[in-house]
Enzyme design. Structure first.
Site, PDB file in Angstrom:
ATOM      1  N   SER A 102      52.876  51.880 -49.787  1.00 25.12           N
ATOM      2  CA  SER A 102      52.178  52.432 -48.687  1.00 25.12           C
ATOM      3  C   SER A 102      50.700  52.623 -48.891  1.00 25.12           C
ATOM      4  O   SER A 102      50.020  52.663 -47.888  1.00 25.12           O
ATOM      5  CB  SER A 102      52.626  53.825 -48.306  1.00 25.12           C
ATOM      6  OG  SER A 102      52.185  54.749 -48.950  1.00 25.12           O
ATOM      7  N   SER A 103      50.241  52.310 -50.127  1.00 27.82           N
ATOM      8  CA  SER A 103      48.933  52.200 -50.554  1.00 27.82           C
ATOM      9  C   SER A 103      48.263  50.941 -49.769  1.00 27.82           C
ATOM     10  O   SER A 103      46.873  51.008 -49.782  1.00 27.82           O
ATOM     11  CB  SER A 103      48.697  51.951 -51.984  1.00 27.82           C
ATOM     12  OG  SER A 103      49.129  53.423 -52.708  1.00 27.82           O
ATOM     13  N   THR A 149      49.717  66.825 -44.852  1.00 28.71           N
ATOM     14  CA  THR A 149      49.001  66.028 -45.943  1.00 28.71           C
ATOM     15  C   THR A 149      49.864  65.989 -47.187  1.00 28.71           C
ATOM     16  O   THR A 149      50.622  66.921 -47.075  1.00 28.71           O
ATOM     17  CB  THR A 149      47.637  66.946 -45.818  1.00 28.71           C
ATOM     18  OG1 THR A 149      46.975  66.186 -46.912  1.00 28.71           O
ATOM     19  CG2 THR A 149      47.909  68.275 -46.559  1.00 28.71           C
ATOM     20  N   THR A 171      58.320  54.079 -52.311  1.00 29.97           N
ATOM     21  CA  THR A 171      59.280  54.420 -53.590  1.00 29.97           C
ATOM     22  C   THR A 171      60.762  54.358 -53.191  1.00 29.97           C
ATOM     23  O   THR A 171      61.586  53.988 -54.189  1.00 29.97           O
ATOM     24  CB  THR A 171      58.862  55.717 -54.238  1.00 29.97           C
ATOM     25  OG1 THR A 171      57.575  55.623 -54.609  1.00 29.97           O
ATOM     26  CG2 THR A 171      59.861  55.930 -55.557  1.00 29.97           C
ATOM     27  N   GLN A 223      37.230  70.846 -46.184  1.00 29.26           N
ATOM     28  CA  GLN A 223      37.906  70.307 -47.463  1.00 29.26           C
ATOM     29  C   GLN A 223      38.852  71.215 -47.783  1.00 29.26           C
ATOM     30  O   GLN A 223      39.835  70.905 -48.800  1.00 29.26           O
ATOM     31  CB  GLN A 223      36.739  70.207 -48.574  1.00 29.26           C
ATOM     32  CG  GLN A 223      35.584  69.397 -48.378  1.00 29.26           C
ATOM     33  CD  GLN A 223      34.504  69.621 -49.311  1.00 29.26           C
ATOM     34  OE1 GLN A 223      34.845  70.283 -50.462  1.00 29.26           O
ATOM     35  NE2 GLN A 223      33.483  69.050 -49.318  1.00 29.26           N
ATOM     36  N   CYS A 224      39.095  72.409 -47.141  1.00 28.46           N
ATOM     37  CA  CYS A 224      40.070  73.233 -47.460  1.00 28.46           C
ATOM     38  C   CYS A 224      41.527  72.798 -47.253  1.00 28.46           C
ATOM     39  O   CYS A 224      41.621  72.244 -46.074  1.00 28.46           O
ATOM     40  CB  CYS A 224      39.714  74.604 -46.968  1.00 28.46           C
ATOM     41  SG  CYS A 224      38.331  75.477 -47.479  1.00 28.46           S
TER      42      CYS A 224
HETATM   43  N1  ASN Z   1      53.321  54.535 -54.250  1.00 32.35           N
HETATM   44  C1  ASN Z   1      54.433  55.034 -53.338  1.00 32.35           C
HETATM   45  C2  ASN Z   1      54.117  54.653 -51.861  1.00 32.35           C
HETATM   46  O1  ASN Z   1      53.288  55.549 -51.223  1.00 32.35           O
HETATM   47  C3  ASN Z   1      54.682  56.466 -53.434  1.00 32.35           C
HETATM   48  C4  ASN Z   1      55.936  56.966 -53.103  1.00 32.35           C
HETATM   49  O2  ASN Z   1      56.678  56.337 -51.897  1.00 32.35           O
HETATM   50  N2  ASN Z   1      56.368  57.917 -53.483  1.00 32.35           N
HETATM   51  O3  ASN Z   1      54.651  53.770 -51.391  1.00 32.35           O
END
Ligand code: ASN
Length: 343
Positions: free
Chosen positions: A60-61, A167, A15, A280-281
């Protein structure tokens, strides 16, 4: 004459460097020069900044181990000539990347600081400028002639964390990250307050940087839930080629004690699958054998992930599989802290 501190900025996307496409309304990446021109303040920093960029910046996805090798190569190729590294990265998978790089960079003695933002750098209310400027300052910070930070960190919204302890916890707040089981390394207020006892220092014997690029993708994550179906679990455990499974359990590492579940796991482990118990916590960790519901897991040879995050667990598994260690050694090494990712 003393040479100035040299920082390498590695732009991967996210982003921070995005603009709105007014036709579709979606955020898309723009090029690096445009990004830098949005922060004229950078010239005021008391260090020399060079930059490299992914050819095509990514959300980054779309991050994957191939890109991690690219980031590691940028660091390796410039390790001797630069004092610190700042990786501009999307926040969505930043904790995975910071964890992966921590394992890949053995013997790291210079700062590698991941940062990004929730709003693009051109946005009026952006969080990108502070994040980037302070990340560069942290990468340039020195203590007694040495880099103050000698590990992979993640800087976001006034806090520097150990990267492999983080995280992403919030998709809305500027404070998007948390390090539930390890204190912040630095707090940024009027001053940069360094939490010295918690910084990682590499022992003398491991002074040279060794980059591990062999990451094995034959790993998976299984989050259990009340009522999880036998066929579902069994089919996951039978996936062809699967070598390590991060099992996200309840509370302090507990899972159902139903026979079919324990037997299915036990059979898979006996056939060579590494099963890693992670909670999972959000905070706390696995204490195998604390409850009867985890004693069985301990008995059948499930690996104790202690308080490791899922992000660090999955990348540690990729890294260790890439090292081709034997079955028992994998368990022993996994249960040992390699880069400060667990106690
Ligand atoms: N979708 C974006 C990414 O991880 C989210 C971000 O950077 N805030 O590339």
């Amino acid at each position: 004459m003393e040479r100035s501190t040299k920082i390498l900025l590695i732009y991967t996307g996210g982003t921070i460097g995005m603009v709105k496409d007014y036709e579709t309304g979606a955020l898309t990446a723009f090029n690096f020069d445009t990004l830098l021109s949005n922060i004229p303040e950078l010239v005021q920093l008391d260090c020399e900044i060079e930059s490299v960029s992914f050819n095509v910046p990514i959300d980054s996805s779309n991050m994957n181990p191939g890109y991690w090798v690219k980031i590691a190569d940028f660091i390796g190729d410039n390790y001797e000539t630069h004092d610190g590294f700042v990786v501009l990265h999307g926040s969505d998978t930043m904790s995975y990347s910071a964890s992966a790089l921590s394992f890949m960079l053995e013997g790291l003695r210079k700062p590698v600081i991941f940062t990004g933002s929730q709003l693009p750098i051109g946005d009026l209310r952006t969080d990108a400028k502070e994040n980037l400027i302070t990340a560069i300052q942290l990468a340039a910070l020195r203590e007694m002639e040495e880099p103050a930070i000698q590990e992979v960190g993640l800087y976001f919204e006034y806090k520097l964390y150990r990267g492999n302890r983080t995280t992403k916890v919030n998709a809305e707040h500027f404070e998007a990250f948390n390090s539930p089981n390890y204190p912040e390394l630095v707090n940024s207020g009027v001053h940069l307050n360094i939490n010295l006892p918690y910084l990682r220092k590499v022992k003398n014997t491991k002074r040279t940087l060794k980059i591990h690029k062999n990451l094995d993708r034959n790993v998976g994550i299984l989050k259990i839930f009340p009522g999880i179906d036998k066929t579902f679990v069994e089919s996951i455990l039978k996936i062809d080629g699967l070598k390590a499974l991060v099992l996200e359990t309840f509370g302090a590492g507990n899972a159902t004690t139903e026979n079919w579940f324990v037997e299915a796991l036990s059979n898979a482990i006996n056939k060579g699958l590494h099963v890693i118990n992670v909670t999972q916590c959000i905070g706390g960790g696995v204490v195998m054998g604390h409850y009867e519901t985890s004693k069985e897991l301990q008995r059948i040879g499930v690996i104790n992930g202690k308080e490791i995050t899922t992000e660090a667990a999955i990348t540690k598994a990729m890294y260790l599989l890439g090292q081709q260690v034997g079955h028992m050694a994998f368990k022993t090494i996994f249960e040992t802290s390699l880069r400060g990712e667990m106690s």
